[in-house]
Structure formats: C-alpha cells, structure tokens
Write an enzyme that holds these catalytic residues in place. Structure first.
Site, PDB file in Angstrom:
ATOM      1  N   SER A 125       0.837  -1.199   0.000  1.00 26.50           N
ATOM      2  CA  SER A 125       0.000   0.000   0.000  1.00 26.50           C
ATOM      3  C   SER A 125       0.867   1.241   0.000  1.00 26.50           C
ATOM      4  O   SER A 125       1.986   1.237   0.537  1.00 26.50           O
ATOM      5  CB  SER A 125      -0.862  -0.017   1.264  1.00 26.50           C
ATOM      6  OG  SER A 125      -1.449   1.243   1.480  1.00 26.50           O
ATOM      7  N   TYR A 149      -1.978  -1.314  10.948  1.00 27.57           N
ATOM      8  CA  TYR A 149      -2.227  -1.793   9.582  1.00 27.57           C
ATOM      9  C   TYR A 149      -1.043  -1.457   8.691  1.00 27.57           C
ATOM     10  O   TYR A 149      -0.504  -2.322   7.982  1.00 27.57           O
ATOM     11  CB  TYR A 149      -3.509  -1.148   9.016  1.00 27.57           C
ATOM     12  CG  TYR A 149      -3.626  -1.308   7.519  1.00 27.57           C
ATOM     13  CD1 TYR A 149      -3.942  -2.533   6.954  1.00 27.57           C
ATOM     14  CD2 TYR A 149      -3.379  -0.232   6.649  1.00 27.57           C
ATOM     15  CE1 TYR A 149      -4.019  -2.693   5.568  1.00 27.57           C
ATOM     16  CE2 TYR A 149      -3.454  -0.381   5.277  1.00 27.57           C
ATOM     17  CZ  TYR A 149      -3.770  -1.617   4.743  1.00 27.57           C
ATOM     18  OH  TYR A 149      -3.833  -1.765   3.379  1.00 27.57           O
ATOM     19  N   LYS A 153       2.151  -3.838   6.531  1.00 30.12           N
ATOM     20  CA  LYS A 153       2.630  -3.745   5.135  1.00 30.12           C
ATOM     21  C   LYS A 153       4.145  -3.527   5.111  1.00 30.12           C
ATOM     22  O   LYS A 153       4.855  -4.171   4.335  1.00 30.12           O
ATOM     23  CB  LYS A 153       1.916  -2.613   4.390  1.00 30.12           C
ATOM     24  CG  LYS A 153       0.411  -2.787   4.257  1.00 30.12           C
ATOM     25  CD  LYS A 153       0.039  -4.034   3.466  1.00 30.12           C
ATOM     26  CE  LYS A 153      -1.445  -4.189   3.277  1.00 30.12           C
ATOM     27  NZ  LYS A 153      -1.836  -5.511   2.781  1.00 30.12           N
TER      28      LYS A 153
HETATM   29  P1  NAD Z   1     -11.068  -6.954   1.051  1.00 23.46           P
HETATM   30  O1  NAD Z   1     -11.303  -6.950   2.511  1.00 23.46           O
HETATM   31  O2  NAD Z   1     -12.206  -6.713   0.138  1.00 23.46           O
HETATM   32  O3  NAD Z   1     -10.346  -8.316   0.619  1.00 23.46           O
HETATM   33  C1  NAD Z   1      -9.497  -9.035   1.482  1.00 23.46           C
HETATM   34  C2  NAD Z   1      -9.992 -10.473   1.505  1.00 23.46           C
HETATM   35  O4  NAD Z   1      -9.146 -11.249   2.368  1.00 23.46           O
HETATM   36  C3  NAD Z   1     -11.418 -10.618   2.032  1.00 23.46           C
HETATM   37  O5  NAD Z   1     -12.175 -11.353   1.091  1.00 23.46           O
HETATM   38  C4  NAD Z   1     -11.253 -11.392   3.348  1.00 23.46           C
HETATM   39  O6  NAD Z   1     -12.349 -12.239   3.599  1.00 23.46           O
HETATM   40  C5  NAD Z   1      -9.964 -12.146   3.115  1.00 23.46           C
HETATM   41  N1  NAD Z   1      -9.213 -12.513   4.317  1.00 23.46           N
HETATM   42  C6  NAD Z   1      -8.826 -11.725   5.352  1.00 23.46           C
HETATM   43  N2  NAD Z   1      -8.147 -12.443   6.264  1.00 23.46           N
HETATM   44  C7  NAD Z   1      -8.089 -13.720   5.793  1.00 23.46           C
HETATM   45  C8  NAD Z   1      -7.527 -14.935   6.285  1.00 23.46           C
HETATM   46  N3  NAD Z   1      -6.910 -14.981   7.473  1.00 23.46           N
HETATM   47  N4  NAD Z   1      -7.634 -16.056   5.542  1.00 23.46           N
HETATM   48  C9  NAD Z   1      -8.292 -16.017   4.350  1.00 23.46           C
HETATM   49  N5  NAD Z   1      -8.853 -14.912   3.844  1.00 23.46           N
HETATM   50  C10 NAD Z   1      -8.754 -13.769   4.559  1.00 23.46           C
HETATM   51  O7  NAD Z   1      -9.903  -5.859   0.771  1.00 23.46           O
HETATM   52  P2  NAD Z   1      -9.339  -5.287  -0.589  1.00 23.46           P
HETATM   53  O8  NAD Z   1      -9.689  -3.844  -0.629  1.00 23.46           O
HETATM   54  O9  NAD Z   1      -9.693  -6.151  -1.715  1.00 23.46           O
HETATM   55  O10 NAD Z   1      -7.781  -5.361  -0.277  1.00 23.46           O
HETATM   56  C11 NAD Z   1      -6.990  -6.464  -0.696  1.00 23.46           C
HETATM   57  C12 NAD Z   1      -5.567  -6.228  -0.226  1.00 23.46           C
HETATM   58  O11 NAD Z   1      -5.080  -4.988  -0.743  1.00 23.46           O
HETATM   59  C13 NAD Z   1      -5.417  -6.129   1.295  1.00 23.46           C
HETATM   60  O12 NAD Z   1      -4.206  -6.775   1.667  1.00 23.46           O
HETATM   61  C14 NAD Z   1      -5.322  -4.648   1.535  1.00 23.46           C
HETATM   62  O13 NAD Z   1      -4.590  -4.353   2.713  1.00 23.46           O
HETATM   63  C15 NAD Z   1      -4.579  -4.176   0.308  1.00 23.46           C
HETATM   64  N6  NAD Z   1      -4.819  -2.764   0.004  1.00 23.46           N
HETATM   65  C16 NAD Z   1      -6.100  -2.308  -0.169  1.00 23.46           C
HETATM   66  C17 NAD Z   1      -6.329  -0.967  -0.452  1.00 23.46           C
HETATM   67  C18 NAD Z   1      -7.728  -0.448  -0.621  1.00 23.46           C
HETATM   68  O14 NAD Z   1      -7.934   0.758  -0.608  1.00 23.46           O
HETATM   69  N7  NAD Z   1      -8.746  -1.274  -0.816  1.00 23.46           N
HETATM   70  C19 NAD Z   1      -5.250  -0.084  -0.557  1.00 23.46           C
HETATM   71  C20 NAD Z   1      -3.950  -0.578  -0.399  1.00 23.46           C
HETATM   72  C21 NAD Z   1      -3.754  -1.920  -0.114  1.00 23.46           C
HETATM   73  C1  UD1 Z   2      -6.923   5.261   3.921  1.00 22.76           C
HETATM   74  C2  UD1 Z   2      -5.934   4.796   4.966  1.00 22.76           C
HETATM   75  C3  UD1 Z   2      -4.757   4.123   4.282  1.00 22.76           C
HETATM   76  C4  UD1 Z   2      -5.261   2.953   3.440  1.00 22.76           C
HETATM   77  C5  UD1 Z   2      -6.294   3.488   2.441  1.00 22.76           C
HETATM   78  C6  UD1 Z   2      -6.918   2.380   1.636  1.00 22.76           C
HETATM   79  C7  UD1 Z   2      -6.188   6.326   6.865  1.00 22.76           C
HETATM   80  C8  UD1 Z   2      -5.546   7.395   7.663  1.00 22.76           C
HETATM   81  N1  UD1 Z   2      -5.512   5.924   5.771  1.00 22.76           N
HETATM   82  O1  UD1 Z   2      -6.244   6.108   3.043  1.00 22.76           O
HETATM   83  O2  UD1 Z   2      -3.834   3.642   5.223  1.00 22.76           O
HETATM   84  O3  UD1 Z   2      -4.183   2.359   2.731  1.00 22.76           O
HETATM   85  O4  UD1 Z   2      -7.346   4.150   3.157  1.00 22.76           O
HETATM   86  O5  UD1 Z   2      -7.703   1.539   2.441  1.00 22.76           O
HETATM   87  O6  UD1 Z   2      -7.258   5.836   7.181  1.00 22.76           O
HETATM   88  N2  UD1 Z   2     -12.244  11.569   3.360  1.00 22.76           N
HETATM   89  C9  UD1 Z   2     -13.266  12.468   3.658  1.00 22.76           C
HETATM   90  N3  UD1 Z   2     -14.446  11.941   4.142  1.00 22.76           N
HETATM   91  C10 UD1 Z   2     -14.645  10.594   4.331  1.00 22.76           C
HETATM   92  C11 UD1 Z   2     -13.593   9.716   4.020  1.00 22.76           C
HETATM   93  C12 UD1 Z   2     -12.406  10.236   3.552  1.00 22.76           C
HETATM   94  O7  UD1 Z   2     -13.119  13.670   3.494  1.00 22.76           O
HETATM   95  O8  UD1 Z   2     -15.745  10.202   4.772  1.00 22.76           O
HETATM   96  C13 UD1 Z   2     -10.991  12.109   2.774  1.00 22.76           C
HETATM   97  C14 UD1 Z   2      -9.727  11.760   3.541  1.00 22.76           C
HETATM   98  O9  UD1 Z   2      -9.424  12.745   4.477  1.00 22.76           O
HETATM   99  C15 UD1 Z   2      -8.699  11.704   2.395  1.00 22.76           C
HETATM  100  C16 UD1 Z   2      -9.523  11.210   1.196  1.00 22.76           C
HETATM  101  O10 UD1 Z   2     -10.866  11.510   1.513  1.00 22.76           O
HETATM  102  O11 UD1 Z   2      -8.228  12.992   2.099  1.00 22.76           O
HETATM  103  C17 UD1 Z   2      -9.391   9.716   0.936  1.00 22.76           C
HETATM  104  O12 UD1 Z   2      -9.665   8.997   2.138  1.00 22.76           O
HETATM  105  P1  UD1 Z   2      -9.716   7.391   2.176  1.00 22.76           P
HETATM  106  O13 UD1 Z   2     -10.604   6.911   1.095  1.00 22.76           O
HETATM  107  O14 UD1 Z   2     -10.038   6.986   3.567  1.00 22.76           O
HETATM  108  O15 UD1 Z   2      -8.234   6.966   1.772  1.00 22.76           O
HETATM  109  P2  UD1 Z   2      -6.827   7.388   2.426  1.00 22.76           P
HETATM  110  O16 UD1 Z   2      -6.986   8.381   3.501  1.00 22.76           O
HETATM  111  O17 UD1 Z   2      -5.919   7.732   1.316  1.00 22.76           O
END
Ligand code: NAD
Ligand code: UD1
Length: 336
Positions: A125, A149, A153
């Site tokens: 991330s 969290y 990573k």
């Molecule tokens: P998500 O929660 O939709 O998907 C994660 C999946 O992992 C879920 O289906 C959950 O059931 C499964 N899971 C969790 N723990 C488990 C375990 N112990 N055994 C088996 N399955 C398990 O999340 P996502 O948004 O699809 O994110 C996927 C990955 O990307 C995560 O590692 C997350 O940290 C990373 N990531 C997400 C974002 C974002 O904004 N969505 C940003 C940066 C990184």
């Molecule tokens: C957040 C996490 C980051 C994670 C990412 C994806 C925090 C501090 N950071 O990032 O670690 O990798 O999600 O899961 O939680 N915002 C609003 N109103 C809302 C929600 C968000 O104004 O209701 C703003 C936030 O201040 C930010 C932007 O929208 O400026 C995006 O927020 P968000 O979607 O939560 O993502 P990140 O903050 O980038």
C-alpha cells in the site's frame, strides 16, 4: 500450466484481479475465509468470465488447510490479497491485525518453500510512504507507518526482502496500491464494505444511493489547491491488470521488487464529490468537518517504474471510475 493461488480472491481487489487473470488465460484457485467478503463474488467472477474457479473456504493461517491446497493442486505462484485493512480498527485491535496479516503471510511462505513454489505478488500500500516523504512517491524512498495496519505492510515487505535474499531463486513483487475505486463494467462485482464505510468512495456511493445522509469532508485547510485532501485514485480494473503484468515480470526476474500502482495524478475530495455528482446526475450533500487523525494532505504516485518494468499504466479516467462505481451501486444498493 500451473495455477495461481489467489488469497483473498473473494474481496474487492482480489475478485477483479481473478477476472483479469482468467481473461488472460491463467487458471486461478481462490482461498478466502470470507471474513470481509461473500462467496457470491466467486459466482459472479464465474458469470463474467464463463470460467470455473476452485474455491477453498479456508483461513490462510491454517497451515494444514494451505498444505492441503498445495497437495491437491499444482500451484505455480501465489497472489496474496488476504488481510485485514481498516486503519482505525487496527489501532483498536493491533494483535488481531499483526496476527492475521503477518502470521498468514508466514504460513503462505512456509508452505511455498515446502513445495518449491517461488513466485509471489503481494498487496502492499501507499501507506508505506508514511507521513514524511514528499509527493510524488518514488519506490526507493524510506518506508514507515503510523498505525498497526501500515506496519503490517512495512513488515511484510521486509520479510519478503529477507526471504528473497535467502533464496536467490525466489521472486516477490510488492505492489503499492494508491486508492483503488470503481468497479467492473458489468456492475456484477465492486466494493461491498461491511457497515459504515471508512473510505471516501464507498461513502460517497452510499450517499448517492440514499443510504447515508451526507458526506463529511475531513478538513479544508490542507496545503492543497482547494484545501481538501488529495489522493491518487485508480480504477480497480486498471489495478487488477497490473497484477497480470507483475506476475509475468516475476516469472522473468528474481528478487524483491516494490512497484507503485497509481495514476500519478492527485484528485481532491471536493473534485471527487463533483465528479461523482456528474456520474449519478444529482447533487450530493456534504459538510466540512475537522481533519481525520493520521491523514496527510497529499498522496500520489510517481508511476514511471510500473511503466518501465511492467509496461503497465492506468487508462481509466476519473469520469469512468465514478460511472462504474455508480453503476455497481445502482445494481447492488445492498451489496452482493
Ligand atoms: P477486502 O477486505 O475486500 O479483501 C481481502 C480479503 O481477504 C477478504 O475477502 C477477506 O475475507 C480475506 N481474508 C482476510 N483475512 C483472511 C484470512 N486470514 N484467511 C483467508 N482470507 C482472509 O480488501 P481489498 O480492498 O480487496 O484489499 C486487498 C488487499 O489490498 C489487502 O491486503 C489490503 O490491505 C490491500 N490494500 C487495499 C487498499 C484499498 O484501498 N482497498 C489499498 C492498499 C492496499
Ligand atoms: C486510507 C488509509 C490508508 C489505506 C487506504 C486504503 C487512513 C488514515 N488511511 O487512506 O492507510 O491504505 O485508506 O484503504 O485511514 N475523506 C473524507 N471523508 C470521508 C472519508 C475520507 O473527506 O468520509 C478524505 C480523507 O481525508 C482523504 C480522502 O478523503 O483525504 C481519501 O480517504 P480514504 O478513502 O479513507 O483513503 P486514504 O486516507 O488515502
């Protein structure tokens, strides 16, 4: 051809990535414990691609369950999405986050070593850039975190670096995602968070469908053009395609490689709200509130390494990200 084991493949990013792998001709197996997803997403991936998926309802920390999958299937690589991902919850439940995310990765690497499986793509991330690096973020900047969290990573990246150093034939690509949003064009799969969303886009989507009353904009006094937070939003399908390129890269390149997956462009909270208003065709009520603890002003990628190493870049626009999100929200107002 060996198969790809996709951990967390029922989740938001994992499900879109399964579609791209299947459509590129790679067979996938999904392991998911459904702690944050539904099995319906697997059925929908099959509906989109018209291809079957072997689904294992299992926990990645369960060594015997993971070994059983490796025994039953010929697995060539692991694409590792499974993990807990809510920043605020990780502050309240640090042990659960370290235990799930770190132990789960240990089990996968241990079983991969046992079976001689040497290709790994990890969901990292942009959070690993911490609070002190200037934008745009470049892969060789120092990493750090501000919450459990984020530390999972940073730590898993270090574990992968060490694991690659110890086995010169192992290959691991850590994809540092910026802010994935949007949904598959079919509207069959998309982001389906449990409870009230923490992230901006699913929150806006729920206001747009009338499930939530109004958006809170967390601060308008940041040093950004309109004072609201700036992020690098990337269409989840572009992001998913990056995994196909990353796996092909890992096939040819040994060692540990961290790579940003972003567009390289920042969008403010207010710009995002207005773009979504155009997509859904009506005004979205919002109010300015105080800053959220732990937020930074601006985060966006230097996306040139992905172009150079993977020949990958994002193609979707802010308009299509909002339109595809809205399409999914309208078709699935109550989730999957
Ligand atoms: P998500 O929660 O939709 O998907 C994660 C999946 O992992 C879920 O289906 C959950 O059931 C499964 N899971 C969790 N723990 C488990 C375990 N112990 N055994 C088996 N399955 C398990 O999340 P996502 O948004 O699809 O994110 C996927 C990955 O990307 C995560 O590692 C997350 O940290 C990373 N990531 C997400 C974002 C974002 O904004 N969505 C940003 C940066 C990184
Ligand atoms: C957040 C996490 C980051 C994670 C990412 C994806 C925090 C501090 N950071 O990032 O670690 O990798 O999600 O899961 O939680 N915002 C609003 N109103 C809302 C929600 C968000 O104004 O209701 C703003 C936030 O201040 C930010 C932007 O929208 O400026 C995006 O927020 P968000 O979607 O939560 O993502 P990140 O903050 O980038």
């Amino acid at each position: 051809m060996g198969k790809i084991l996709v951990t967390g493949g029922a989740g938001f990013i994992g499900s879109h990535t399964c579609v791209e792998f299947l459509e590129s001709g790679y067979p996938v197996i999904v392991l998911d414990n459904l702690s944050n997803s539904k099995q319906e997403s697997i059925r929908r991936i099959e509906e989109i691609t018209k291809k079957p998926i072997d689904f294992y309802l299992a926990d990645m920390r369960d060594e015997n369950a993971v070994r059983k999958i490796f025994t039953e299937q010929e697995i060539d690589s692991v694409v590792h999405f499974a993990g807990l991902k809510a920043v605020g919850e990780s502050v309240e439940k640090p042990l659960e986050y370290y235990e799930n995310n770190i132990n789960g990765t240990f089990v996968l690497l241990k079983i991969m070593r046992e079976f001689g499986c040497k290709k790994f793509v990890f969901s990292s991330s942009a959070t690993v850039y911490g609070m002190n690096n200037p934008v745009p973020y470049v892969e060789d900047m120092p990493t750090s975190a501000t919450n459990p969290y984020g530390y999972t990573k940073v730590m898993i990246e270090q574990i992968l670096r060490d694991f690659c150093a110890a086995d010169p034939d192992f290959r691991a690509v850590a994809l540092r995602y910026f802010n994935p949003i949007g949904a598959h064009k079919s509207g069959l799969i998309g982001e389906d968070p449990n409870g009230i969303p923490n992230n901006l886009l699913p929150y806006i989507g729920q206001v747009a469908v009338g499930k939530l009353e109004k958006i809170s904009v967390f601060g308008d006094d940041y040093p950004t053009p309109d004072g609201t937070g700036v992020r690098d939003y990337i269409h989840v399908v572009d992001l998913a395609k990056g995994h196909v390129c990353a796996l092909e890269y890992a096939d040819q390149h040994k060692g540990f490689t961290p790579i940003n997956l972003g567009t390289g462009h920042g969008v403010s909270v207010l710009e995002m709200i207005h773009a979504y208003e155009k997509a859904c065709g009506h005004a979205l009520p919002y109010q300015i509130t105080s800053r959220r603890a732990g937020d930074i002003a601006s985060s966006y990628a230097d996306a040139s390494l992905a172009k150079q190493l993977l020949n990958w870049e994002a193609h979707e626009t802010l308009e299509t990200m909002c339109a595809d999100s809205w399409n999914f929200m309208q078709k699935n107002p109550n989730g999957l």
